[in-house]
Write an enzyme that holds these catalytic residues in place. Structure first.
Site, PDB file in Angstrom:
ATOM      1  N   ASP A  99      -0.023   4.168  25.215  1.00 20.76           N
ATOM      2  CA  ASP A  99      -0.908   4.955  26.071  1.00 20.76           C
ATOM      3  C   ASP A  99      -2.174   4.182  26.399  1.00 20.76           C
ATOM      4  OD1 ASP A  99      -2.222   5.106  23.651  1.00 20.76           O
ATOM      5  OD2 ASP A  99      -2.097   7.288  23.460  1.00 20.76           O
ATOM      6  N   SER A 100      -2.293   2.961  25.847  1.00 19.52           N
ATOM      7  CA  SER A 100      -3.356   2.041  26.270  1.00 19.52           C
ATOM      8  C   SER A 100      -3.239   1.715  27.746  1.00 19.52           C
ATOM      9  CB  SER A 100      -3.295   0.751  25.448  1.00 19.52           C
ATOM     10  OG  SER A 100      -1.977   0.211  25.442  1.00 19.52           O
ATOM     11  N   ASP A 148       5.198   5.415  23.802  1.00 17.24           N
ATOM     12  CA  ASP A 148       4.135   6.212  23.201  1.00 17.24           C
ATOM     13  C   ASP A 148       4.224   7.664  23.679  1.00 17.24           C
ATOM     14  OD1 ASP A 148       2.073   6.121  21.385  1.00 17.24           O
ATOM     15  OD2 ASP A 148       0.825   4.785  22.580  1.00 17.24           O
ATOM     16  N   LYS A 177       6.439   6.461  19.451  1.00 20.46           N
ATOM     17  CA  LYS A 177       5.280   6.405  18.558  1.00 20.46           C
ATOM     18  C   LYS A 177       4.429   7.653  18.748  1.00 20.46           C
ATOM     19  CE  LYS A 177       1.597   3.764  19.350  1.00 20.46           C
ATOM     20  NZ  LYS A 177       0.477   4.758  19.257  1.00 20.46           N
ATOM     21  N   GLU A 199       0.744   9.718  16.994  1.00 19.75           N
ATOM     22  CA  GLU A 199      -0.429   9.581  16.144  1.00 19.75           C
ATOM     23  C   GLU A 199      -0.463  10.663  15.073  1.00 19.75           C
ATOM     24  OE1 GLU A 199      -3.453   7.581  19.460  1.00 19.75           O
ATOM     25  OE2 GLU A 199      -3.954   9.520  18.538  1.00 19.75           O
ATOM     26  N   GLU A 213      -4.691   1.059  12.622  1.00 16.33           N
ATOM     27  CA  GLU A 213      -5.676   0.573  13.589  1.00 16.33           C
ATOM     28  C   GLU A 213      -7.088   0.735  13.066  1.00 16.33           C
ATOM     29  OE1 GLU A 213      -7.034   0.991  18.303  1.00 16.33           O
ATOM     30  OE2 GLU A 213      -5.273   2.088  17.560  1.00 16.33           O
TER      31      GLU A 213
END
EC number: 2.1.2.11
Length: 296
Positions: free
Chosen positions: A76-77, A115, A145, A147, A213
């Site tokens: 999502d970057s 993501d 992925k 979070e 991270e």
């Protein structure tokens, strides 16, 4: 930071790896099929470190794939470095699905991880399964992925039970930037123990790897020793099993001041700028197109 005392969690019994999986390096060893989560587990057993890069389009992904990068993350970057958003929060599942499909089409060997963006799994396991299933079916990713540690356990458990490999993301979680800000996570004994619990919980829920991270190096190394699944560091020091960078940061395409953990391996922004200026100058001066660029 006080050293965390935690016994290594025994690895659950697994089917034995094939000789090709367990003895062959990730770099160049898997040529007739895509890298899988079993290959990454084998690398952990061998103590082999591996690299992961982000990718958002077929052409860039093909370069990284041909270069032997074993894992590509459609992160999502993309919100910050590809779509022009200030944070990752506005990124939609439609956008991740579209770009993930492009990355899959541009690669032959790399494991492609999609993501799950903000708002596509927080409601609960059913929403997470619906979102992840779309990335698997429509985009063709090999894993997803998400979070969060303990707060995302029900989602992780259901996805794994459904046959979708899950990479967990701990420490600085950009989707929570509005509450935690951009700062190192896990400093102090209480926060360090919480992060270690989250990592073990993700492992117990079936995650095949954990991204750490912006975590103190000593804590990341302790988490890595405590898990039987790989850890992927970004701003977490050298003790992790793997390392990931956003490709535009790594290639020197991103403008502005880079985070401390970024190493730039090229200066693409300067190269591209020089090329664009030279092209414009040739057009203004009438030297492009030249006779060899024309048809008769």
């Amino acid at each position: 930071m006080t050293q965390i005392s935690a016994a290594r969690t025994p690895a659950p019994e697994q089917a034995p790896h094939s000789s090709k999986t367990s003895t062959t390096s990730l770099y160049g060893g898997v040529t007739s099929r895509r890298v899988t989560v079993r290959d990454l587990a084998g690398a952990k057993e061998r103590g082999e470190k591996w690299a992961m890069l982000t990718a958002y389009d077929a052409m860039t992904a093909s370069v990284f794939d041909e270069s032997g990068i074993p894992v590509l993350l459609v992160g999502d970057s993309m919100g910050n470095c590809h779509l022009g958003y200030e944070t990752t929060v506005p990124v939609t599942l439609d956008e991740v699905t579209l770009l993930s499909a492009a990355v899959v089409r541009g690669t032959k060997r790399a494991l492609v991880i999609g993501d799950l963006p903000f708002g596509t799994y927080q409601e609960g396991p059913v929403q997470a399964l619906r979102s992840a299933t779309r990335l698997v079916k429509e985009a063709g990713v090999g894993a997803v992925k998400l979070e969060g540690g303990e707060r995302s356990l029900p989602q992780t458990e259901l996805l794994v039970a459904a046959g979708i490999p899950v990479m967990s993301h701990l420490g600085l979680t950009p989707q929570s930037v509005n509450t935690m800000g951009y700062r190192v996570q896990g400093r102090g004994d209480e926060d360090a123990h919480r992060l270690l619990r989250d990592a073990k919980a993700a492992q117990d829920a079936g995650a095949f790897a954990v991204v750490l991270e912006l975590v103190p190096e000593e804590l990341a190394a302790e988490v890595t020793r405590s898990l039987h699944i790989p850890t992927v560091g970004i701003g977490a020091g050298s003790g992790c099993d793997a390392q990931v960078l956003v490709w535009t940061d790594m290639m020197g395409l991103t403008s502005g001041k880079m985070p401390r953990f970024v190493k730039q391996y090229a200066a693409l922004r300067s190269v591209m700028g020089d090329a664009a200026r030279e092209f414009a100058s040739d057009v203004r001066g009438g030297t492009f197109p030249a006779p060899e660029h024309a048809f008769h």
